[in-house]
Design a protein around this motif. Structure first.
Motif, PDB file in Angstrom:
ATOM      1  N   GLY A   1       0.810  -1.210   0.000  1.00 38.52           N
ATOM      2  CA  GLY A   1       0.000   0.000   0.000  1.00 38.52           C
ATOM      3  C   GLY A   1       0.842   1.259   0.000  1.00 38.52           C
ATOM      4  N   ALA A   2       1.902   1.245   0.791  1.00 37.80           N
ATOM      5  CA  ALA A   2       2.771   2.422   0.880  1.00 37.80           C
ATOM      6  C   ALA A   2       3.451   2.712  -0.448  1.00 37.80           C
TER       7      ALA A   2
ATOM      8  N   GLN B   1      15.304   5.343  -4.741  1.00 39.99           N
ATOM      9  CA  GLN B   1      15.205   4.076  -5.467  1.00 39.99           C
ATOM     10  C   GLN B   1      14.356   3.057  -4.723  1.00 39.99           C
ATOM     11  N   ARG B   2      14.563   2.952  -3.415  1.00 40.48           N
ATOM     12  CA  ARG B   2      13.817   1.992  -2.599  1.00 40.48           C
ATOM     13  C   ARG B   2      13.532   2.594  -1.237  1.00 40.48           C
ATOM     14  N   PRO B   3      12.317   2.405  -0.730  1.00 38.44           N
ATOM     15  CA  PRO B   3      12.059   2.805   0.658  1.00 38.44           C
ATOM     16  C   PRO B   3      12.757   1.829   1.604  1.00 38.44           C
ATOM     17  N   THR B   4      12.840   2.197   2.862  1.00 39.28           N
ATOM     18  CA  THR B   4      13.522   1.357   3.849  1.00 39.28           C
ATOM     19  C   THR B   4      12.791   1.432   5.185  1.00 39.28           C
ATOM     20  N   ILE B   5      13.044   0.448   6.034  1.00 41.84           N
ATOM     21  CA  ILE B   5      12.543   0.495   7.406  1.00 41.84           C
ATOM     22  C   ILE B   5      13.732   0.346   8.353  1.00 41.84           C
ATOM     23  N   SER B   6      13.577   0.903   9.530  1.00 46.56           N
ATOM     24  CA  SER B   6      14.681   0.949  10.487  1.00 46.56           C
ATOM     25  C   SER B   6      14.252   0.381  11.832  1.00 46.56           C
TER      26      SER B   6
ATOM     27  N   LEU C   1      10.478   4.789   5.516  1.00 42.35           N
ATOM     28  CA  LEU C   1      11.214   5.969   5.070  1.00 42.35           C
ATOM     29  C   LEU C   1      11.423   5.928   3.560  1.00 42.35           C
ATOM     30  N   GLY C   2      11.005   6.992   2.900  1.00 45.49           N
ATOM     31  CA  GLY C   2      11.178   7.064   1.455  1.00 45.49           C
ATOM     32  C   GLY C   2       9.876   7.179   0.699  1.00 45.49           C
ATOM     33  N   VAL C   3       8.739   6.886   1.349  1.00 42.17           N
ATOM     34  CA  VAL C   3       7.449   7.067   0.679  1.00 42.17           C
ATOM     35  C   VAL C   3       6.934   8.476   0.961  1.00 42.17           C
TER      36      VAL C   3
ATOM     37  N   THR D   1       7.600  17.894  12.608  1.00 42.39           N
ATOM     38  CA  THR D   1       8.953  18.254  12.166  1.00 42.39           C
ATOM     39  C   THR D   1       9.058  18.409  10.652  1.00 42.39           C
ATOM     40  N   LYS D   2       7.975  18.089   9.943  1.00 42.23           N
ATOM     41  CA  LYS D   2       7.964  18.149   8.474  1.00 42.23           C
ATOM     42  C   LYS D   2       9.094  17.311   7.887  1.00 42.23           C
ATOM     43  N   LEU D   3       9.265  16.116   8.468  1.00 42.42           N
ATOM     44  CA  LEU D   3      10.357  15.231   8.058  1.00 42.42           C
ATOM     45  C   LEU D   3      10.323  14.936   6.561  1.00 42.42           C
ATOM     46  N   LEU D   4       9.140  14.686   6.013  1.00 43.56           N
ATOM     47  CA  LEU D   4       9.078  14.315   4.605  1.00 43.56           C
ATOM     48  C   LEU D   4       9.458  15.472   3.692  1.00 43.56           C
ATOM     49  N   GLU D   5       9.185  16.679   4.119  1.00 42.23           N
ATOM     50  CA  GLU D   5       9.636  17.836   3.337  1.00 42.23           C
ATOM     51  C   GLU D   5      11.164  17.900   3.323  1.00 42.23           C
ATOM     52  N   LYS D   6      11.778  17.610   4.469  1.00 43.86           N
ATOM     53  CA  LYS D   6      13.239  17.612   4.545  1.00 43.86           C
ATOM     54  C   LYS D   6      13.814  16.516   3.640  1.00 43.86           C
TER      55      LYS D   6
END
Length: 316
Positions: A110-111, A122-127, A269-271, A300-305
């Protein structure tokens, strides 16, 4: 801000999800929660919890995607499931973040296909969060969705991890380490050898070199990068520390920090929008902490950063 929560996802949902919502709503917050689930199952639990009704809205879903269902098939055949509805709301800007402890594969599909990957990634990731012996926390990525990687993938993971550490964990200039079997440059397999110079030359990361397994729970690096095969092995090994301590009735403040409920879930992270995946056995603390994390990502507007960084990234 509006945060969507899959109330039907996880082994102990919806009861633990409702408890997690109650715990979150006991804190000061401007967030309005969109609780996605079967109204018939949720109503008595929400009534019993005596929550402030002005702070949440129930969105009915008549289907649930089981933990063992095929992700793509389930999303296609169950458009009225809590996960499908959550992504529909996120895609149409009706919510600002979506959280689920349900089928991980369905959440990833879905993401990636509903929300899409940020341009240049190129690829999203999880941490995963790494509890460190000095009381601080580190970050390890990837931990499972990218078992095989190219050097360019690891460089992008390093940038994503660095931004997460800075804006969510509050580390001003995160130190980035490459997980390897030796400290010296040139050590490791072909992936590690090819990734090292790319990280060393990249201006967007504070690369400090290779880190070994014995450094994982020290403050040698704030963000440790590896491919998902190795990362998942480290993650499961770390989770076992807490399980062993509980089984052996060992009371230790440091080992208590390996309890995943303290951290909730992991963002994809990445979507393009905040998507957070929780552990299938999440309890009330985990659900509460996932909502807190979603709130932090929005504030924090992380996705904008992230978007800003990948516009100028040579590897993007």
């Amino acid at each position: 801000m509006r945060i969507g929560l899959d109330m039907m996802g996880g082994d102990y949902a919806p009861a633990e999800a409702v408890k997690g919502v109650k715990l979150f709503l006991s804190k000061a917050s401007d967030a309005h929660l969109m609780l996605i689930g079967d109204e018939q199952a949720l109503t008595p639990l929400l009534t019993e919890a005596a929550l402030d009704q002005s702070r949440y809205t129930v969105v009915h879903s008549s289907q649930v995607i089981g933990m063992n269902e095929h992700p793509t098939k389930a999303l296609k055949e169950k458009p009225h499931s809590s996960i499908s509805i959550g992504f529909h709301l996120l895609q149409n800007k009706k919510i600002d973040a979506f959280i689920s402890a349900g089928n991980t594969g369905a959440m990833m599909v879905g993401a990636i296909y509903s929300i899409k990957v940020i341009e240049g990634i190129q690829r999203p990731t999880i941490s995963t969060i790494l509890p460190r012996e000095d009381g601080s926390t580190g970050l390890l990525l990837d931990v499972g969705i990218n078992a095989d990687c190219k050097p360019e993938n690891l460089v992008q993971f390093a940038i994503l991890g660095s931004l997460y550490a800075k804006y969510i964990q509050g580390v001003e200039n995160p130190k980035i380490g490459l997980l390897n079997l030796g400290e010296e440059e040139g050590k490791g397999n072909l992936l590690a050898q090819a990734t090292y110079p790319l990280l060393k030359e990249n201006p967007l990361v504070n690369f400090v070199g290779n880190v070994e397994g014995r450094d994982v729970f020290k403050n040698t690096a704030d963000v440790i990068v590896c491919e998902g095969f190795t990362g998942n092995v480290v993650l499961k090994l770390a989770e076992s520390f807490h399980d062993i301590a509980v089984r052996r009735n060992i009371k230790d403040e440091y080992l208590d920090r390996f309890d995943f409920e303290q951290y909730g879930g992991t963002p994809v992270l990445g979507v393009a929008e905040p998507v957070i995946i929780g552990h299938g056995i999440s309890g009330e603390r985990a659900f509460c902490n996932m909502i807190v994390l979603a709130e932090q990502m929005i504030q924090t507007k992380l996705l904008e950063k992230i978007r800003e960084s990948f516009v100028v990234t040579p590897e993007a």
